[in-house]
Design a protein around this motif. Structure first.
Motif, PDB file in Angstrom:
ATOM      1  N   GLY A 194       0.851  -1.238  -0.073  1.00  0.00           N
ATOM      2  CA  GLY A 194       0.027   0.225  -0.056  1.00  0.00           C
ATOM      3  C   GLY A 194       1.007   1.275   0.035  1.00  0.00           C
ATOM      4  N   ARG A 195       1.966   1.223   0.677  1.00  0.00           N
ATOM      5  CA  ARG A 195       2.904   2.343   0.606  1.00  0.00           C
ATOM      6  C   ARG A 195       3.485   2.720  -0.852  1.00  0.00           C
ATOM      7  NH1 ARG A 195       5.873   0.751   5.816  1.00  0.00           N
ATOM      8  NH2 ARG A 195       4.139  -0.345   6.481  1.00  0.00           N
ATOM      9  N   ARG A 196       3.775   1.778  -1.536  1.00  0.00           N
ATOM     10  CA  ARG A 196       4.461   1.819  -2.796  1.00  0.00           C
ATOM     11  C   ARG A 196       3.746   2.447  -4.095  1.00  0.00           C
ATOM     12  NH1 ARG A 196       7.813  -3.513  -3.951  1.00  0.00           N
ATOM     13  NH2 ARG A 196       9.250  -3.513  -2.065  1.00  0.00           N
ATOM     14  N   LYS A 197       2.908   3.523  -3.551  1.00  0.00           N
ATOM     15  CA  LYS A 197       2.268   4.258  -4.708  1.00  0.00           C
ATOM     16  C   LYS A 197       3.328   5.654  -5.224  1.00  0.00           C
ATOM     17  CE  LYS A 197      -2.175   2.941  -3.256  1.00  0.00           C
ATOM     18  NZ  LYS A 197      -3.489   3.515  -2.765  1.00  0.00           N
ATOM     19  N   PHE A 198       2.863   6.049  -6.113  1.00  0.00           N
ATOM     20  CA  PHE A 198       3.506   7.397  -6.740  1.00  0.00           C
ATOM     21  C   PHE A 198       2.458   8.388  -6.955  1.00  0.00           C
ATOM     22  CE2 PHE A 198       5.894   9.669 -10.105  1.00  0.00           C
ATOM     23  CZ  PHE A 198       6.775  10.384  -9.436  1.00  0.00           C
ATOM     24  N   VAL A 199       2.413   8.872  -5.627  1.00  0.00           N
ATOM     25  CA  VAL A 199       1.038   9.814  -5.440  1.00  0.00           C
ATOM     26  C   VAL A 199       1.424  11.499  -5.982  1.00  0.00           C
ATOM     27  CG1 VAL A 199       0.040   8.778  -3.770  1.00  0.00           C
ATOM     28  CG2 VAL A 199       1.519  10.375  -3.041  1.00  0.00           C
ATOM     29  N   LYS A 200       0.411  12.157  -6.172  1.00  0.00           N
ATOM     30  CA  LYS A 200       0.493  13.602  -6.738  1.00  0.00           C
ATOM     31  C   LYS A 200       1.381  14.483  -5.763  1.00  0.00           C
ATOM     32  CE  LYS A 200      -1.096  17.370  -8.995  1.00  0.00           C
ATOM     33  NZ  LYS A 200      -0.846  17.606 -10.379  1.00  0.00           N
ATOM     34  N   LYS A 201       1.370  14.018  -4.542  1.00  0.00           N
ATOM     35  CA  LYS A 201       2.231  14.728  -3.637  1.00  0.00           C
ATOM     36  C   LYS A 201       3.768  14.506  -4.046  1.00  0.00           C
ATOM     37  CE  LYS A 201       0.908  13.761   0.388  1.00  0.00           C
ATOM     38  NZ  LYS A 201       0.545  13.613   2.061  1.00  0.00           N
ATOM     39  N   LYS A 217      11.902   3.816  -4.238  1.00  0.00           N
ATOM     40  CA  LYS A 217      11.972   5.006  -3.320  1.00  0.00           C
ATOM     41  C   LYS A 217      12.303   4.927  -2.041  1.00  0.00           C
ATOM     42  CE  LYS A 217       6.841   5.451  -2.656  1.00  0.00           C
ATOM     43  NZ  LYS A 217       5.936   6.381  -3.133  1.00  0.00           N
ATOM     44  N   HIS A 218      11.999   3.783  -1.540  1.00  0.00           N
ATOM     45  CA  HIS A 218      12.547   3.357  -0.159  1.00  0.00           C
ATOM     46  C   HIS A 218      13.634   3.562   0.121  1.00  0.00           C
ATOM     47  CE1 HIS A 218      12.940  -0.389  -2.162  1.00  0.00           C
ATOM     48  NE2 HIS A 218      13.996  -0.697  -1.302  1.00  0.00           N
ATOM     49  N   ILE A 259      15.821   6.014  -0.770  1.00  0.00           N
ATOM     50  CA  ILE A 259      16.223   7.366  -0.259  1.00  0.00           C
ATOM     51  C   ILE A 259      15.244   7.993   0.915  1.00  0.00           C
ATOM     52  CG2 ILE A 259      17.359   8.192  -2.198  1.00  0.00           C
ATOM     53  CD1 ILE A 259      14.717   9.714  -3.050  1.00  0.00           C
ATOM     54  N   SER A 260      14.133   7.151   1.098  1.00  0.00           N
ATOM     55  CA  SER A 260      13.074   8.016   2.163  1.00  0.00           C
ATOM     56  C   SER A 260      13.533   7.829   3.678  1.00  0.00           C
ATOM     57  CB  SER A 260      11.920   7.175   1.683  1.00  0.00           C
ATOM     58  OG  SER A 260      11.348   7.817   0.754  1.00  0.00           O
ATOM     59  N   PRO A 261      13.821   6.649   4.131  1.00  0.00           N
ATOM     60  CA  PRO A 261      13.875   6.521   5.358  1.00  0.00           C
ATOM     61  C   PRO A 261      15.360   6.641   6.062  1.00  0.00           C
ATOM     62  CG  PRO A 261      14.100   4.380   4.421  1.00  0.00           C
ATOM     63  CD  PRO A 261      13.874   5.238   3.388  1.00  0.00           C
ATOM     64  N   LYS A 262      16.464   7.092   5.138  1.00  0.00           N
ATOM     65  CA  LYS A 262      17.583   7.166   5.348  1.00  0.00           C
ATOM     66  C   LYS A 262      17.950   8.619   5.614  1.00  0.00           C
ATOM     67  CE  LYS A 262      19.425   3.109   3.658  1.00  0.00           C
ATOM     68  NZ  LYS A 262      19.307   2.389   2.583  1.00  0.00           N
ATOM     69  N   LEU A 263      16.970   9.525   5.236  1.00  0.00           N
ATOM     70  CA  LEU A 263      17.441  11.049   5.307  1.00  0.00           C
ATOM     71  C   LEU A 263      16.752  11.697   6.350  1.00  0.00           C
ATOM     72  CD1 LEU A 263      16.678  11.859   1.383  1.00  0.00           C
ATOM     73  CD2 LEU A 263      18.673  11.924   2.747  1.00  0.00           C
ATOM     74  N   ASP A 264      17.396  12.909   6.670  1.00  0.00           N
ATOM     75  CA  ASP A 264      16.872  13.624   7.861  1.00  0.00           C
ATOM     76  C   ASP A 264      15.291  14.178   7.634  1.00  0.00           C
ATOM     77  OD1 ASP A 264      16.486  15.366  10.064  1.00  0.00           O
ATOM     78  OD2 ASP A 264      17.906  16.859   9.190  1.00  0.00           O
ATOM     79  N   LEU A 320      18.616   3.508 -12.036  1.00  0.00           N
ATOM     80  CA  LEU A 320      17.919   4.416 -11.372  1.00  0.00           C
ATOM     81  C   LEU A 320      18.443   4.108  -9.797  1.00  0.00           C
ATOM     82  CD1 LEU A 320      15.662   6.606 -11.692  1.00  0.00           C
ATOM     83  CD2 LEU A 320      14.298   4.831 -10.435  1.00  0.00           C
ATOM     84  N   LYS A 321      18.435   2.805  -9.658  1.00  0.00           N
ATOM     85  CA  LYS A 321      18.863   2.583  -7.994  1.00  0.00           C
ATOM     86  C   LYS A 321      20.041   3.081  -7.738  1.00  0.00           C
ATOM     87  CE  LYS A 321      16.901  -1.895  -6.758  1.00  0.00           C
ATOM     88  NZ  LYS A 321      17.137  -3.376  -6.948  1.00  0.00           N
ATOM     89  N   SER A 322      21.210   2.665  -8.443  1.00  0.00           N
ATOM     90  CA  SER A 322      22.416   3.392  -8.300  1.00  0.00           C
ATOM     91  C   SER A 322      22.433   4.888  -8.222  1.00  0.00           C
ATOM     92  CB  SER A 322      23.408   2.913  -9.377  1.00  0.00           C
ATOM     93  OG  SER A 322      23.228   2.922 -10.620  1.00  0.00           O
ATOM     94  N   ALA A 323      21.491   5.547  -9.142  1.00  0.00           N
ATOM     95  CA  ALA A 323      21.238   7.058  -9.093  1.00  0.00           C
ATOM     96  C   ALA A 323      20.799   7.780  -7.917  1.00  0.00           C
ATOM     97  CB  ALA A 323      20.643   7.365 -10.365  1.00  0.00           C
ATOM     98  N   MET A 324      19.837   6.823  -7.165  1.00  0.00           N
ATOM     99  CA  MET A 324      19.341   7.143  -6.112  1.00  0.00           C
ATOM    100  C   MET A 324      20.319   6.892  -4.871  1.00  0.00           C
ATOM    101  SD  MET A 324      15.574   5.605  -6.681  1.00  0.00           S
ATOM    102  CE  MET A 324      14.834   5.703  -4.986  1.00  0.00           C
ATOM    103  N   SER A 325      21.126   5.798  -4.793  1.00  0.00           N
ATOM    104  CA  SER A 325      22.123   5.660  -3.906  1.00  0.00           C
ATOM    105  C   SER A 325      23.249   6.706  -3.929  1.00  0.00           C
ATOM    106  CB  SER A 325      22.843   4.304  -4.187  1.00  0.00           C
ATOM    107  OG  SER A 325      21.863   3.113  -4.018  1.00  0.00           O
TER     108      SER A 325
END
Length: 133
Positions: A8-15, A87-88, A90-95, A121-126
């Motif tokens: 359920g959390r793996r959506k790409f929502v408007k925000k 997207k996970h 970059i999400s939990p590891k950032l301030d 894309l994964k390596s770009a996000m890392s």
């Protein structure tokens, strides 16, 4: 098929989509960038202490390299899907008080398959994690 709470959390929502012309202009004028084939990644950390905003992403594919809209849209769909599933990274590891404005600009003249787009894309996000902090 995955049927869990994580699904359920793996959506790409408007925000999470970067739509504001003001923010896009700020990203391109003040943002930092790096190149990781087939992407040029432009990013800008934004302080969001007053409200918890997610990272906002923009995907761009050159009309000059892909003349047909169907090809441009196919590449954009592949990039967005790869981002949505990863997207996970970059999400939990950032301030929590900082979120990123990110532009993924596809620069390859070839239409790459999804199994080549996703690992890049994964390596770009890392790399974004390493350079963005």
């Amino acid at each position: 098929m995955l049927h869990s709470k994580m699904h359920g959390r793996r959506k790409f929502v408007k925000k999470e989509r970067l739509c504001s012309k003001k923010l896009i202009q700020e990203l391109f004028s003040k943002g930092s960038s790096f190149f990781l084939y087939p992407y040029k990644v432009i990013y800008l950390p934004v302080d969001n202490a007053e409200e918890q905003l997610p990272h906002q992403v923009l995907v761009s594919v050159s009309k000059r390299k892909f003349k047909h809209a169907v090809d441009r849209n196919l590449v954009k769909r592949r990039i967005k899907e790869a981002y949505r599933l990863n997207k996970h990274i970059i999400s939990p590891k950032l301030d929590q008080n900082v979120s990123f404005l990110i532009a993924f600009i596809y620069v390859s003249p070839k239409l790459l398959p999804y199994n080549e787009i996703e690992p890049k894309l994964k390596s770009a996000m890392s790399r974004l994690l390493d350079t963005g902090l």
